[in-house]
Write an enzyme that holds these catalytic residues in place. Sequence first.
Site, PDB file in Angstrom:
ATOM      1  N   GLY A   1     -10.618  -2.871   3.122  1.00 17.99           N
ATOM      2  CA  GLY A   1      -9.599  -2.895   4.174  1.00 17.99           C
ATOM      3  C   GLY A   1      -9.610  -1.641   5.026  1.00 17.99           C
ATOM      4  CG  ASP A   2      -5.928  -0.751   6.974  1.00 17.72           C
ATOM      5  OD1 ASP A   2      -5.870  -1.517   5.989  1.00 17.72           O
ATOM      6  OD2 ASP A   2      -4.945  -0.127   7.396  1.00 17.72           O
TER       7      ASP A   2
ATOM      8  N   GLY B   1      -5.094  -5.339   7.076  1.00 17.35           N
ATOM      9  CA  GLY B   1      -6.158  -4.368   7.302  1.00 17.35           C
ATOM     10  C   GLY B   1      -7.188  -4.709   8.365  1.00 17.35           C
TER      11      GLY B   1
ATOM     12  NE  ARG C   1      -9.665  -6.897   3.245  1.00 17.54           N
ATOM     13  CZ  ARG C   1      -8.560  -6.155   3.294  1.00 17.54           C
ATOM     14  NH1 ARG C   1      -8.252  -5.365   2.297  1.00 17.54           N
ATOM     15  NH2 ARG C   1      -7.754  -6.220   4.332  1.00 17.54           N
TER      16      ARG C   1
ATOM     17  CB  THR D   1      -0.842  -0.046   1.291  1.00 16.36           C
ATOM     18  OG1 THR D   1      -1.714  -1.142   1.191  1.00 16.36           O
ATOM     19  CG2 THR D   1      -1.623   1.218   1.550  1.00 16.36           C
TER      20      THR D   1
HETATM   21  N1  ASP Z   1      -3.799  -2.365   4.644  1.00 12.03           N
HETATM   22  C1  ASP Z   1      -4.129  -2.829   3.336  1.00 12.03           C
HETATM   23  C2  ASP Z   1      -5.412  -3.599   3.375  1.00 12.03           C
HETATM   24  O1  ASP Z   1      -5.590  -4.383   4.281  1.00 12.03           O
HETATM   25  C3  ASP Z   1      -3.089  -3.694   2.738  1.00 12.03           C
HETATM   26  C4  ASP Z   1      -1.690  -3.177   2.841  1.00 12.03           C
HETATM   27  O2  ASP Z   1      -1.398  -2.252   3.566  1.00 12.03           O
HETATM   28  O3  ASP Z   1      -0.841  -3.710   2.138  1.00 12.03           O
HETATM   29  O4  ASP Z   1      -6.201  -3.453   2.493  1.00 12.03           O
END
Ligand code: ASP
Length: 330
Positions: free
Chosen positions: A226-227, A250, A224, A196
């Site tokens: 994520g965070d 996440g 889905r 990310t």
């Molecule tokens: N945090 C991101 C997610 O869970 C993935 C990542 O940071 O690589 O979507």
Amino acid sequence: MKISALTLLVSALLLMILLPVVETAAAPTWSLVIHGGAGTILRENLDTSTEAAYRAKMTEAMDAGAAILAAGGSSLDAVEATIQVMEDSPLFNAGKGAVFTAAGTNEMDASIMDGRDGNAGAVAGVRTIRNPINAARAVMDNSPHVMMAREGAEKFAASQGLIMEDPGYFRTERRWRGYLKAKEKRDADPDRKHGTVGCVAVDQEGNIAAGTSTGGMTLKMWGRIGDSPVIGAGTYANNKTCGVSATGHGEYFIRNVVAYDISALMEYAGLSLQKAAEKVVMEKLVAQKATGGVVALDAEGNIAMVFNTPGMYRGYRKSTGETEVAIFGQ
Ligand code: ASP
């Protein structure tokens, strides 16, 4: 005019008090910190030319943000411009080069937050917006909402004049191979190379902004989220405390409200930026076996880059000239 002994003594004392202040390095007038994802990034697995490519792209991204900040521009503009460079690069898991869902599609999430007033914008599960970070900014600036998802977010982005792409634009061979490998092993993220991107900046007015953009996790279920687009989890900014952008698994970052927790530890428990980030990433998350990291900065321009994985693509730049680009852990 006669100079009395007392005047001399007072002058000497004043000099002694003031000199150390003058000699202390001036505080930065702006600072910027970035990440390009945390995970099992080991020196032995990264060949020299790939490593050089990552370093060059991170430098280019910071150049874009630093130019804005140096010219007196806003931290929001700097964060957006910096993230856009990394979204356009196939090296990172954001925009072009996003990882694949279990259904073999690319679905992206992004968010941005203004530390002045807590204003924020986010998009989730988008498939056709070239730069999801621009869409997050547009949601913040030009809609009454904070978060928009899927086709609704895409329609809004198009109405804002943002560049739209066919879903195929985001596909790269490297990510497709990663997807096939992960599918074969039935492992959602075998290498945990999250990838990310994120940026936090403080501008010359002392305003903090933070942003994050991602393709999520390889083999994530269709739909889905994520965070990264969740304010308080993957992204947070508050001028009174700090700005944070996170990367990692996440689900745990949402459950632990990671970015906000770091800010809250500073606000309510009086922790320093570094101590607050370490408490959350190295204690709380580690206790839950949750992998990842954060980049953060406070209003004084102090920087924290904390991760519990072997590596994290990261870098910072300050108006004082201080700068660093790093990939591996200690
Ligand atoms: N945090 C991101 C997610 O869970 C993935 C990542 O940071 O690589 O979507």
